[in-house]
Design an enzyme around this catalytic site. Structure first.
Site, PDB file in Angstrom:
ATOM      1  N   ASP A 186       0.755  -1.057  -0.020  1.00 20.39           N
ATOM      2  CA  ASP A 186       0.295   0.038  -0.127  1.00 20.39           C
ATOM      3  C   ASP A 186       0.594   1.185   0.003  1.00 20.39           C
ATOM      4  O   ASP A 186       1.755   1.480   0.687  1.00 20.39           O
ATOM      5  CB  ASP A 186      -0.917  -0.029   1.150  1.00 20.39           C
ATOM      6  CG  ASP A 186      -2.518   0.865   0.951  1.00 20.39           C
ATOM      7  OD1 ASP A 186      -2.219   1.807   0.088  1.00 20.39           O
ATOM      8  OD2 ASP A 186      -2.799   1.604   2.336  1.00 20.39           O
ATOM      9  N   HIS A 213       2.149   3.139  -9.137  1.00 18.87           N
ATOM     10  CA  HIS A 213       2.408   2.442  -9.361  1.00 18.87           C
ATOM     11  C   HIS A 213       4.167   1.640 -10.413  1.00 18.87           C
ATOM     12  O   HIS A 213       3.548   0.492  -9.731  1.00 18.87           O
ATOM     13  CB  HIS A 213       0.981   1.658 -10.068  1.00 18.87           C
ATOM     14  CG  HIS A 213      -0.381   2.200  -9.217  1.00 18.87           C
ATOM     15  ND1 HIS A 213      -0.450   1.836  -8.208  1.00 18.87           N
ATOM     16  CD2 HIS A 213      -1.394   2.612  -9.651  1.00 18.87           C
ATOM     17  CE1 HIS A 213      -1.546   2.385  -7.923  1.00 18.87           C
ATOM     18  NE2 HIS A 213      -2.049   3.094  -8.594  1.00 18.87           N
ATOM     19  N   ASN A 246     -11.546  -2.716  -5.371  1.00 18.56           N
ATOM     20  CA  ASN A 246      -9.808  -1.784  -6.224  1.00 18.56           C
ATOM     21  C   ASN A 246     -11.039  -1.048  -7.411  1.00 18.56           C
ATOM     22  O   ASN A 246     -10.515  -0.035  -8.343  1.00 18.56           O
ATOM     23  CB  ASN A 246      -9.203  -1.857  -6.619  1.00 18.56           C
ATOM     24  CG  ASN A 246      -7.974  -2.139  -5.418  1.00 18.56           C
ATOM     25  OD1 ASN A 246      -7.220  -2.783  -4.992  1.00 18.56           O
ATOM     26  ND2 ASN A 246      -8.410  -0.835  -4.638  1.00 18.56           N
ATOM     27  N   ARG A 255       2.387  -4.557   6.081  1.00 21.45           N
ATOM     28  CA  ARG A 255       1.590  -3.673   5.461  1.00 21.45           C
ATOM     29  C   ARG A 255       2.070  -2.225   5.527  1.00 21.45           C
ATOM     30  O   ARG A 255       2.766  -2.749   6.245  1.00 21.45           O
ATOM     31  CB  ARG A 255       0.151  -2.920   6.282  1.00 21.45           C
ATOM     32  CG  ARG A 255      -0.692  -2.488   5.407  1.00 21.45           C
ATOM     33  CD  ARG A 255      -1.852  -2.073   5.461  1.00 21.45           C
ATOM     34  NE  ARG A 255      -2.786  -0.905   4.356  1.00 21.45           N
ATOM     35  CZ  ARG A 255      -3.858  -1.576   4.239  1.00 21.45           C
ATOM     36  NH1 ARG A 255      -4.802  -2.300   4.652  1.00 21.45           N
ATOM     37  NH2 ARG A 255      -4.370  -0.714   3.173  1.00 21.45           N
ATOM     38  N   SER A 285      -7.837  -4.622   5.046  1.00 25.88           N
ATOM     39  CA  SER A 285      -8.560  -4.635   3.677  1.00 25.88           C
ATOM     40  C   SER A 285      -8.379  -5.709   3.123  1.00 25.88           C
ATOM     41  O   SER A 285      -8.880  -5.998   1.908  1.00 25.88           O
ATOM     42  CB  SER A 285      -7.413  -3.232   2.837  1.00 25.88           C
ATOM     43  OG  SER A 285      -7.439  -2.288   3.309  1.00 25.88           O
TER      44      SER A 285
HETATM   45  C1  IPE Z   1      -5.624  -2.528   0.250  1.00 24.19           C
HETATM   46  O1  IPE Z   1      -5.402  -1.488  -0.798  1.00 24.19           O
HETATM   47  C2  IPE Z   1      -5.542  -3.405  -1.931  1.00 24.19           C
HETATM   48  C3  IPE Z   1      -4.293  -3.809  -2.101  1.00 24.19           C
HETATM   49  C4  IPE Z   1      -3.238  -3.473  -2.139  1.00 24.19           C
HETATM   50  C5  IPE Z   1      -3.606  -4.944  -3.328  1.00 24.19           C
HETATM   51  P1  IPE Z   1      -6.184  -0.259  -0.412  1.00 24.19           P
HETATM   52  O2  IPE Z   1      -5.259   0.857  -0.848  1.00 24.19           O
HETATM   53  O3  IPE Z   1      -7.531  -0.744  -1.315  1.00 24.19           O
HETATM   54  O4  IPE Z   1      -6.874  -0.321   0.779  1.00 24.19           O
HETATM   55  P2  IPE Z   1      -7.871   0.775   1.856  1.00 24.19           P
HETATM   56  O5  IPE Z   1      -8.912   1.746   0.464  1.00 24.19           O
HETATM   57  O6  IPE Z   1      -6.538   1.239   2.168  1.00 24.19           O
HETATM   58  O7  IPE Z   1      -8.456   0.095   2.645  1.00 24.19           O
HETATM   59  C1  IPE Z   2      -1.662   0.446  -3.889  1.00 24.64           C
HETATM   60  O1  IPE Z   2      -1.586   1.515  -3.232  1.00 24.64           O
HETATM   61  C2  IPE Z   2      -1.551  -0.327  -4.389  1.00 24.64           C
HETATM   62  C3  IPE Z   2      -3.191  -0.735  -5.149  1.00 24.64           C
HETATM   63  C4  IPE Z   2      -4.130  -0.523  -4.696  1.00 24.64           C
HETATM   64  C5  IPE Z   2      -2.809  -1.559  -6.528  1.00 24.64           C
HETATM   65  P1  IPE Z   2      -2.661   2.896  -3.552  1.00 24.64           P
HETATM   66  O2  IPE Z   2      -2.721   2.880  -4.623  1.00 24.64           O
HETATM   67  O3  IPE Z   2      -3.360   2.115  -2.815  1.00 24.64           O
HETATM   68  O4  IPE Z   2      -1.652   4.037  -2.858  1.00 24.64           O
HETATM   69  P2  IPE Z   2      -2.241   5.082  -1.534  1.00 24.64           P
HETATM   70  O5  IPE Z   2      -2.693   4.298  -0.642  1.00 24.64           O
HETATM   71  O6  IPE Z   2      -3.613   5.888  -2.044  1.00 24.64           O
HETATM   72  O7  IPE Z   2      -1.105   5.993  -1.240  1.00 24.64           O
HETATM   73 MG    MG Z   3      -4.120   2.585  -0.591  1.00 25.49          MG
END
Ligand code: IPE
Ligand code: IPE
Ligand code: MG
Length: 269
Positions: free
Chosen positions: A35, A52, A83, A203, A211
């Site tokens: 994350d 990403h 997502n 995490r 999550s």
């Molecule tokens: C969890 O991260 C999902 C992945 C790492 C693929 P998210 O960014 O989607 O989770 P939340 O929204 O913070 O709970």
């Molecule tokens: C994790 O990073 C990658 C995926 C969930 C695919 P995020 O895209 O959730 O990054 P933040 O949480 O918005 O910083």
């Molecule tokens: Mg995230």
């Protein structure tokens, strides 16, 4: 960790952490919620997708390190069922990135004897993504080293619902009026059937939540949350997490070795 020919430390910090690691007490299964890609990009005034892309680099380093440390199983949370709520352009980019990753990294994955598995509702992924995943799994199916499990279009509650429905189908198809499921039956119907439960869940980016990730399987996992954003999660950060894991006393509801030892000593007087 002595005489480790597999993992050559690239810095003094890595060497010191490696020295602290006990190869006999490594996790059987490490699960990671990757994350913080978006926040990493925002901090740099870059578009989220740049985060990403940087995240893929971090994933590559973690995968290679875990394989060299002989971890039996590594699961990476790459895309959750939830997502899809993100902007279409970001979702499209993530899918493209995954296909690009598979295409480019497959030779290295094979060279490292890694077997790729995917968990989640893969039937609902875009057709091209599903095809590439199936190809990659086929091409690595005979590898005997680390299992790299990618959670894609994955949700923990959906996995449980899918497991219950698979059991119901089995009951109906065989007319089993006396069927009862125990914990093992349920585990056997999850996407992760046959894999050990994670003993360490990492995490990144400081969020104290799971999550919807591997809800059943993390019952007794040790949880490690780091403030590092995923693209900054380097090999050193991973080794720190493993060293921390090895310091934990796992009790599984019992008293744990230290406490039991202490009690035995006080009984002896
Ligand atoms: C969890 O991260 C999902 C992945 C790492 C693929 P998210 O960014 O989607 O989770 P939340 O929204 O913070 O709970
Ligand atoms: C994790 O990073 C990658 C995926 C969930 C695919 P995020 O895209 O959730 O990054 P933040 O949480 O918005 O910083
Ligand atoms: Mg995230």
């Amino acid at each position: 960790m002595k005489n480790n020919d597999l993992l050559k430390p690239a810095s003094r910090e890595e060497a010191e952490l490696l020295e602290k690691l006990d190869p006999k007490r490594m996790p059987n299964h490490l699960a990671v919620i990757m994350d913080g890609n978006g926040r990493w990009a925002e901090k740099r005034h870059l578009p989220r997708v740049a985060g990403h892309r940087a995240g893929v680099k971090a994933a590559r380093e973690v995968i290679e390190t875990c394989a060299r440390l002989n971890l039996p199983c590594l699961t990476l949370y790459a895309f959750s069922l939830e997502n899809w709520r993100r902007p279409q352009a970001e979702v499209d980019f993530l899918m493209r990135l995954l296909r690009e990753y598979l295409k480019r990294e497959l030779p290295t994955i094979n060279k490292n004897n890694i077997r790729l598995l995917v968990i989640g509702r893969s039937a609902q992924l875009p057709e091209a993504v599903g095809r590439d995943i199936a190809d990659a799994m086929r091409q690595t199916a005979r590898n005997t080293g680390m299992k790299l499990v990618v959670a894609l279009n994955y949700g923990g509650r959906a996995e449980l619902a899918d497991a219950f429905n698979a059991m119901l189908d089995h009951v109906r198809a065989n007319g089993l009026s006396a069927f009862r499921a125990d914990e093992q039956t349920i585990s056997d119907h999850l996407y992760t059937a046959g894999l050990p439960d994670p003993d360490l869940l990492i995490r990144t980016s400081g969020e104290m939540r799971v999550s919807n990730f591997l809800l059943w399987q993390i019952a007794y996992a040790e949880i490690y949350v780091t403030e590092a954003l995923w693209p900054d999660f380097s090999r050193v950060r991973l080794l720190e997490a493993l060293v921390d894991f090895q310091k934990r006393e796992r009790r599984y509801g019992g008293l744990g070795a230290l406490r039991a030892e202490h009690d035995a000593r006080s009984r002896r007087g």
